[in-house]
Design an enzyme around this catalytic site. Structure first.
Site, PDB file in Angstrom:
ATOM      1  N   TRP A 136       0.832  -1.206   0.000  1.00 15.12           N
ATOM      2  CA  TRP A 136       0.000   0.000   0.000  1.00 15.12           C
ATOM      3  C   TRP A 136       0.867   1.258   0.000  1.00 15.12           C
ATOM      4  CZ3 TRP A 136      -1.098   4.482   2.521  1.00 15.12           C
ATOM      5  CH2 TRP A 136      -2.386   5.018   2.434  1.00 15.12           C
ATOM      6  N   ASP A 137       1.922   1.272   0.805  1.00 15.10           N
ATOM      7  CA  ASP A 137       2.804   2.446   0.904  1.00 15.10           C
ATOM      8  C   ASP A 137       3.385   2.800  -0.462  1.00 15.10           C
ATOM      9  OD1 ASP A 137       3.882   2.584   4.204  1.00 15.10           O
ATOM     10  OD2 ASP A 137       2.744   0.876   3.467  1.00 15.10           O
ATOM     11  N   THR A 138       3.976   1.799  -1.093  1.00 11.02           N
ATOM     12  CA  THR A 138       4.602   2.020  -2.397  1.00 11.02           C
ATOM     13  C   THR A 138       3.570   2.448  -3.432  1.00 11.02           C
ATOM     14  OG1 THR A 138       6.364   0.414  -1.973  1.00 11.02           O
ATOM     15  CG2 THR A 138       5.856   0.889  -4.276  1.00 11.02           C
TER      16      THR A 138
END
Length: 238
Positions: free
Chosen positions: A184-186
């Protein structure tokens, strides 16, 4: 619900000991910073007393909010749910072990106030000061190199758990984010760049914690996610 300036989220999975430090320290730094805020603990199916710990804090401080899930959803889904429940104009989150020095929190928020759509701490910029084992250092640098190579990102570090977003911008990105866990972060950073948004990256002081919930299967899965996202960006859109 009345809008406030900042929503801070702590994603939590069996982190009761870390919570005992992270909640009071977060309240201290945010209070001193002088913005109206809420502190949401996105507790994701914990079985170690994390929920009960947050419930005690809710009784003591109305700015603390528990967002509990009976079953583990994954980091990404927990953040999506927290965003839907948040009241802040700025949405930020960081790892509950405070691996990133929390004294960087005012800078993280100020970056958004000064015009950035997204802001992220970086462990891999030349000015960053990090302490961690050699094997994790190699894995991290290799992963981020692949993200830059395949997904066209200009950032050094995509997985540092220390990020902030304009809430309205993130709400537009979330429907396009497919990852439910660590990627999710990337994905949020890559999509923001592809949308032409301003993404600020800045060096941080970061210390590896005593443990991590990232497992080998998560690392393997994120490698697979890079390839899937490359396909979406370069093949599906055509």
């Amino acid at each position: 619900m009345n809008t406030i300036q900042v929503t801070v989220v702590l994603p939590v999975y069996n982190d009761v000991e870390a919570l005992k430090v992270a909640i009071p320290r977060s309240l201290e730094v945010l209070t001193e910073f002088g913005r109206t805020f809420e502190l949401i603990v996105a507790e994701d199916g914990s079985t170690d007393g994390s929920r009960e710990c947050v419930e005690e804090w809710e009784k003591k401080d109305s700015r603390v909010r528990l967002l509990h899930s009976d079953e583990r959803q994954g980091r990404g889904k927990a953040l999506n749910r927290a965003l839907a429940e948040s009241r802040g104009e700025i949405f930020c989150y960081y790892d509950v072990d405070l691996a990133t020095d929390i004294n960087h929190l005012p800078e993280l928020i100020t970056r958004i106030e000064n015009g950035a759509d997204v802001a992220t701490g970086s462990r891999l910029m030349p000015e960053s000061n990090i302490i961690r084992s050699g094997d994790r250092e190699v894995a991290s640098r290799s992963y981020n190199m692949l993200v830059r190579l395949f997904l066209g990102s200009k950032l050094h570090d995509h997985q540092c758990g220390f990020k902030a977003y304009r809430s309205d911008v993130l709400k537009e990105l979330v429907p396009k984010i497919r990852a439910s866990h660590w990627f999710w972060d990337t994905e949020s950073l890559v999509l923001a760049q592809h949308a032409g948004l301003r993404v600020d990256e800045f060096p941080v002081v970061w210390t590896q914690g005593p443990g991590t919930t990232v497992r080998f299967k998560d690392v393997y899965g994120m490698g697979s996610d890079i390839l899937k996202m490359w396909w979406r960006l370069h093949v599906e859109k055509n």
